[in-house]
Design a protein around this motif. Structure first.
Motif, PDB file in Angstrom:
ATOM      1  N   GLY A  40      12.628   0.255   6.369  1.00 55.93           N
ATOM      2  CA  GLY A  40      12.357   1.571   6.404  1.00 55.93           C
ATOM      3  C   GLY A  40      13.240   2.332   7.380  1.00 55.93           C
ATOM      4  O   GLY A  40      13.766   3.538   7.075  1.00 55.93           O
ATOM      5  N   ALA A  43      16.646   2.460   6.596  1.00 50.87           N
ATOM      6  CA  ALA A  43      17.009   3.481   5.506  1.00 50.87           C
ATOM      7  C   ALA A  43      17.003   4.898   5.959  1.00 50.87           C
ATOM      8  O   ALA A  43      18.013   5.713   5.538  1.00 50.87           O
ATOM      9  CB  ALA A  43      15.988   3.391   4.354  1.00 50.87           C
ATOM     10  N   ALA A  44      16.070   5.337   6.785  1.00 51.95           N
ATOM     11  CA  ALA A  44      16.236   6.774   7.283  1.00 51.95           C
ATOM     12  C   ALA A  44      17.133   7.082   8.128  1.00 51.95           C
ATOM     13  O   ALA A  44      17.851   7.959   7.853  1.00 51.95           O
ATOM     14  CB  ALA A  44      14.681   6.761   8.367  1.00 51.95           C
ATOM     15  N   VAL A  54      10.463   8.723   4.353  1.00 51.66           N
ATOM     16  CA  VAL A  54      10.734   7.505   3.905  1.00 51.66           C
ATOM     17  C   VAL A  54       9.458   6.588   3.874  1.00 51.66           C
ATOM     18  O   VAL A  54       8.822   6.471   4.758  1.00 51.66           O
ATOM     19  CB  VAL A  54      11.891   6.642   4.532  1.00 51.66           C
ATOM     20  CG1 VAL A  54      12.289   5.651   3.880  1.00 51.66           C
ATOM     21  CG2 VAL A  54      13.235   7.815   4.772  1.00 51.66           C
ATOM     22  N   SER A  72       4.363   6.053   4.843  1.00 55.93           N
ATOM     23  CA  SER A  72       5.636   6.475   5.496  1.00 55.93           C
ATOM     24  C   SER A  72       6.080   5.224   6.474  1.00 55.93           C
ATOM     25  O   SER A  72       5.111   4.481   6.962  1.00 55.93           O
ATOM     26  CB  SER A  72       5.677   7.857   6.198  1.00 55.93           C
ATOM     27  OG  SER A  72       4.772   7.619   7.319  1.00 55.93           O
ATOM     28  N   PHE A 134      11.334   9.498  -0.501  1.00 56.55           N
ATOM     29  CA  PHE A 134      12.202   8.265  -0.767  1.00 56.55           C
ATOM     30  C   PHE A 134      11.249   7.055  -0.568  1.00 56.55           C
ATOM     31  O   PHE A 134      10.872   6.536   0.159  1.00 56.55           O
ATOM     32  CB  PHE A 134      13.301   8.218   0.387  1.00 56.55           C
ATOM     33  CG  PHE A 134      14.188   9.477   0.680  1.00 56.55           C
ATOM     34  CD1 PHE A 134      15.504   9.133   0.282  1.00 56.55           C
ATOM     35  CD2 PHE A 134      13.714  10.557   0.938  1.00 56.55           C
ATOM     36  CE1 PHE A 134      16.382  10.385  -0.036  1.00 56.55           C
ATOM     37  CE2 PHE A 134      14.600  11.621   1.070  1.00 56.55           C
ATOM     38  CZ  PHE A 134      15.929  11.565   0.461  1.00 56.55           C
ATOM     39  N   SER A 136      11.906   2.269  -1.904  1.00 61.08           N
ATOM     40  CA  SER A 136      12.933   1.490  -2.407  1.00 61.08           C
ATOM     41  C   SER A 136      13.317   1.660  -3.717  1.00 61.08           C
ATOM     42  O   SER A 136      12.407   1.957  -4.681  1.00 61.08           O
ATOM     43  CB  SER A 136      12.674   0.264  -1.993  1.00 61.08           C
ATOM     44  OG  SER A 136      13.275  -0.793  -2.529  1.00 61.08           O
ATOM     45  N   ASP A 143      17.746   3.283  -2.167  1.00 59.81           N
ATOM     46  CA  ASP A 143      16.331   3.991  -2.321  1.00 59.81           C
ATOM     47  C   ASP A 143      16.469   5.095  -3.169  1.00 59.81           C
ATOM     48  O   ASP A 143      17.690   5.454  -3.577  1.00 59.81           O
ATOM     49  CB  ASP A 143      16.043   4.915  -0.996  1.00 59.81           C
ATOM     50  CG  ASP A 143      15.575   4.076   0.194  1.00 59.81           C
ATOM     51  OD1 ASP A 143      15.428   2.786   0.093  1.00 59.81           O
ATOM     52  OD2 ASP A 143      14.664   4.482   1.139  1.00 59.81           O
ATOM     53  N   GLU A 145      15.018   8.925  -4.522  1.00 63.53           N
ATOM     54  CA  GLU A 145      14.369  10.014  -4.309  1.00 63.53           C
ATOM     55  C   GLU A 145      13.597  10.491  -5.305  1.00 63.53           C
ATOM     56  O   GLU A 145      14.184  10.793  -6.405  1.00 63.53           O
ATOM     57  CB  GLU A 145      15.263  11.094  -3.490  1.00 63.53           C
ATOM     58  CG  GLU A 145      14.912  12.184  -3.109  1.00 63.53           C
ATOM     59  CD  GLU A 145      15.800  13.359  -2.752  1.00 63.53           C
ATOM     60  OE1 GLU A 145      15.526  14.315  -2.270  1.00 63.53           O
ATOM     61  OE2 GLU A 145      17.044  12.864  -2.385  1.00 63.53           O
TER      62      GLU A 145
END
Length: 165
Positions: A40, A43-44, A54, A72, A134, A136, A143, A145
């Motif tokens: 995570g 990804a952020a 996220v 989150s 966001f 997975s 990811d 959205e």
């Protein structure tokens, strides 16, 4: 937000499920480092967004069966709160092999959408602070959205406070 129409990201069970439901989403592909373990946060950082927007999809084994909690990436899942939200008394994190088998995804890429075995799903209420969040898309480095309301509708989920700060 426009629905993806055949481009911009990989086709996964998650994107197929969202397209079938007619739900708009935006795919976001980023480089996943093989050495990364905090998926995570990765990804952020890669997408240039705040970690609280996220969300991670976690599978929990409760005394009433398996369930999904979505919080989150900068929060911890409150197992007791999730258990209560699905009518159980207690829960523990599902074994990674169980989570992969039941969801059809690898750990670090488990999407709330298009899972092999649909499970009771609870989205943390923090998600409602955002127009989009966001999650997975069904693999590491991908990811999706989507609006929190659409996530709840597609997963037939509920919303509750299930995080520990």
């Amino acid at each position: 937000m426009a629905a993806r129409a055949g481009g911009g990201g990989p086709t996964t069970a998650a994107t197929v499920a969202l397209a079938a439901a007619g739900v708009p989403f935006i795919p976001h592909v980023y480089h996943h480092a093989a050495t990364a373990t905090d998926y995570g946060a990765e990804a952020a950082a890669a997408l240039g967004i705040e970690p609280e927007q996220v969300f991670k999809t976690l599978m929990v084994d409760t005394d009433k069966g398996l369930a999904i909690g979505i919080v989150s990436v900068d929060s911890k899942l409150d197992l007791k709160a999730l258990a209560g939200a699905v009518g159980a008394k207690r829960g523990v994190m599902a074994e990674p092999a169980v989570a992969e088998r039941k969801s059809g995804y690898v750990v670090g890429g488990i999407s709330p959408f298009g899972q092999k075995t649909p499970l009771p799903t609870v989205l943390d209420d923090l998600a409602l602070l955002f127009d989009t969040i966001f999650v997975s898309g069904g693999r590491r480095g991908f990811d999706i959205e989507v609006s929190p309301a659409d996530l709840v509708a597609v997963t037939r989920g509920t919303v509750a406070t299930i995080r520990r700060e």
